[in-house]
Design a protein around this motif. Structure first.
Motif, PDB file in Angstrom:
ATOM      1  N   ALA A 121       0.814  -1.227   0.000  1.00 26.58           N
ATOM      2  CA  ALA A 121       0.000   0.000   0.000  1.00 26.58           C
ATOM      3  C   ALA A 121       0.836   1.261   0.000  1.00 26.58           C
ATOM      4  O   ALA A 121       0.290   2.352   0.202  1.00 26.58           O
ATOM      5  CB  ALA A 121      -0.931  -0.003   1.223  1.00 26.58           C
ATOM      6  N   GLU A 122       2.147   1.124  -0.219  1.00 30.54           N
ATOM      7  CA  GLU A 122       2.973   2.328  -0.247  1.00 30.54           C
ATOM      8  C   GLU A 122       2.638   3.170  -1.484  1.00 30.54           C
ATOM      9  O   GLU A 122       2.393   2.654  -2.562  1.00 30.54           O
ATOM     10  CB  GLU A 122       4.474   1.957  -0.239  1.00 30.54           C
ATOM     11  CG  GLU A 122       4.965   1.194  -1.454  1.00 30.54           C
ATOM     12  CD  GLU A 122       4.769  -0.306  -1.346  1.00 30.54           C
ATOM     13  OE1 GLU A 122       5.378  -1.033  -2.144  1.00 30.54           O
ATOM     14  OE2 GLU A 122       3.996  -0.755  -0.478  1.00 30.54           O
ATOM     15  N   GLY A 123       2.618   4.479  -1.317  1.00 32.56           N
ATOM     16  CA  GLY A 123       2.310   5.390  -2.427  1.00 32.56           C
ATOM     17  C   GLY A 123       0.817   5.433  -2.742  1.00 32.56           C
ATOM     18  O   GLY A 123      -0.020   4.825  -2.081  1.00 32.56           O
ATOM     19  N   ARG A 124       0.486   6.150  -3.803  1.00 27.97           N
ATOM     20  CA  ARG A 124      -0.920   6.321  -4.180  1.00 27.97           C
ATOM     21  C   ARG A 124      -1.507   5.094  -4.862  1.00 27.97           C
ATOM     22  O   ARG A 124      -2.729   4.938  -4.918  1.00 27.97           O
ATOM     23  CB  ARG A 124      -1.051   7.517  -5.117  1.00 27.97           C
ATOM     24  CG  ARG A 124      -0.714   8.862  -4.447  1.00 27.97           C
ATOM     25  CD  ARG A 124      -0.985  10.010  -5.390  1.00 27.97           C
ATOM     26  NE  ARG A 124      -0.733  11.293  -4.737  1.00 27.97           N
ATOM     27  CZ  ARG A 124      -0.903  12.468  -5.332  1.00 27.97           C
ATOM     28  NH1 ARG A 124      -1.320  12.515  -6.613  1.00 27.97           N
ATOM     29  NH2 ARG A 124      -0.663  13.581  -4.680  1.00 27.97           N
ATOM     30  N   ALA A 125      -0.642   4.220  -5.394  1.00 31.99           N
ATOM     31  CA  ALA A 125      -1.149   3.065  -6.153  1.00 31.99           C
ATOM     32  C   ALA A 125      -1.985   2.130  -5.296  1.00 31.99           C
ATOM     33  O   ALA A 125      -2.835   1.407  -5.811  1.00 31.99           O
ATOM     34  CB  ALA A 125       0.034   2.294  -6.772  1.00 31.99           C
TER      35      ALA A 125
END
Length: 493
Positions: A121-125
């Protein structure tokens, strides 16, 4: 008693990566392809001040038959039943899939406490997938990144209340002492005492062999339950899985390893990782059980595996499996012993037992052989007894005399156990022949009842017979110089 956390989810959502992150070691094999993990792997996890047991599971599959995927699913369901908490991982970048929804429904019915983790879940993706996880109806999802270690503080916060529930049931473990314990659990004194395994320090056993020799089936029979994935397919086991058990009163930690094929045949990256994992288990083990197939024993790879265990200095037990389908057992056993003596002379006298992993016959003999090999591996011989023995060996067969000058063996001592290691102080260690060293090693095996165990014997020179000799000469020189200066001052005065 600490609580148990099982990490479950579809294949390739990052379960093994998170497992490795929690235990702080790369214990589980990790690869980009799905379905790497097949067995249940346990580890001692640490998260902040919290200690607990974590279980890495195979990816949940929708198969429910007796196929490999179906058997993997049954093992995972078993982990869910035995765990106190389930961490249900989804891939935040993929989002919630129909398979995730099916397994969420299963966990609602079987799991005691379920925490949803949206991994990657790192970042906007991963934002959209993390929001979708609310729809599973299992509470607020945790945004995690097993690869980068993000979100672990949120996981700790979610686990703390569950840990408090188990705190009242915690039992303080018995402190480990340095008292040697014998096989009957009595304290033993003296320099020859052998430390017998305890629940705090169990005996480390690795079961190794070629693919499809029956390693996982044998360990399941010892456990008395279907704990490891088995089947007719070769190469099912990939990770080196360790299990702590009480084997009829003997505390052991037993390792199931991947089948080892010839190096030239190992091309797949994952199989290379599996084999290296098994080799690492051999290095950590105290006793190595080399499991052979009765139909095709002592193939080249079997010999290499046994030789590896001997070179690593481990106690070795050779077990011949599938003995229940053998017809001419007496003749076969005679041929096996002859081949063993001829092909593995470095392990002459090591235990060779016949077993059936399917029926369980021969397991009592296997345990007795393991105990005997472990005790021999821990043998310690007093120095005085060794030197009396050495004098007799030299008298019966004097050492070689290269260049007409006889090599003198002055004295001998044991410097280590596990395996037994000895040093012989002699006049010319570099000129000692290998045949005479083997003569002494074979004599140690025969006269001190150490069959089969690796023995390390080193020849060492005595160039510095008196460690204070040079220091004394140096001090004498300094004193003479000092006295000379004093005499000069007297003459001048």
């Amino acid at each position: 008693m600490t609580f148990t956390l099982a990490i479950v989810g579809r294949p390739n959502v990052g379960k093994s990566t998170l497992f490795n992150r929690l235990v702080g070691k790369r214990l589980a094999l990790v690869d980009d392809q799905p379905g790497v993990t097949r067995d249940l792997r346990e580890g001692e996890a640490r998260l902040g001040d919290l200690r607990f047991t974590v279980i890495d599971t195979a990816g949940l599959e929708q198969a429910t038959d007796e196929s490999l995927q179906g058997r993997m699913r049954k093992l995972t369901e078993r982990a869910v039943d035995m765990a106190d908490v389930c961490l249900f991982l989804i891939d935040a970048r993929t989002g919630v899939t129909p398979t995730d929804e099916v397994f969420a429904d299963i966990l609602r019915k079987r799991g005691k406490h379920v925490i949803v983790g949206a991994n990657k879940a790192e970042g906007r993706a991963g934002e959209a997938g993390a929001m979708e996880a609310w729809g599973l109806g299992l509470g607020e999802p945790l945004r995690l990144s097993a690869e980068h270690g993000e979100g672990l503080s949120d996981l700790l916060h979610a686990l703390m209340p569950l840990a408090d529930e188990h705190a009242a049931q915690a039992v303080d473990s018995t402190p480990v002492t340095d008292v040697a314990i014998d096989e009957d659990g009595e304290e033993v004194e003296g320099e020859n005492a052998v430390r017998w395994p305890t629940p705090e320090r169990p005996m480390q056993i690795a079961v190794v062999g070629r693919p499809n020799a029956g390693k996982s089936t044998l360990i399941n029979k010892i456990l008395g339950e279907e704990r490891l994935l088995t089947g007719p397919e070769a190469g099912i086991t990939r990770d080196a899985i360790s299990l702590s058990i009480d084997w009829d009163g003997l505390p052991v930690r037993i390792w199931d390893t991947a089948g080892m094929r010839k190096k030239a045949r190992v091309q797949d990256k994952l199989e290379k990782l599996s084999v290296s994992d098994g080799l690492r288990a051999v290095k950590f083990a105290e006793v190595v059980v080399v499991l052979l197939d009765a139909a095709i024993p002592f193939e080249q790879q079997d010999l290499r595996i046994a030789d590896l265990a001997e070179r690593e200095g481990r106690a070795v037990v050779v077990a011949v499996n599938k003995w229940d389908i053998e017809e001419d057992r007496q003749g076969k056993l005679r041929d096996l012993r002859e081949a063993f003596e001829r092909l593995l002379p470095q392990l002459r006298g090591a235990p060779l037992v016949t077993v059936s992993a399917v029926t369980g016959r021969g397991l009592d003999r296997l345990q007795a052989a393991i105990k005997g090999a472990y005790e021999t591996w821990n043998t310690r011989i007093p120095t005085a007894q060794l030197n009396r023995w050495l004098a007799g060996m030299v008298e019966a067969h004097p050492p070689p005399a290269p260049g007409g000058k006889r090599i003198k063996l002055r004295y001998m001592t044991q410097v280590k156990t596990r395996p037994p290691g000895f040093v012989v102080m002699c006049s010319a260690p570099d000129k000692m022949s290998d045949s005479y060293t083997r003569y002494l090693v074979n004599g140690l095996r025969a006269d001190f009842d150490m069959p089969g165990t690796p023995i390390r014997l080193h020849m060492r020179g005595q160039g510095a017979k008196n460690p204070y000799k040079n220091r004394r000469e140096k001090n004498a020189g300094a004193l003479a110089k000092h006295l000379g200066k004093g005499q000069m001052r007297t003459k001048r005065g």
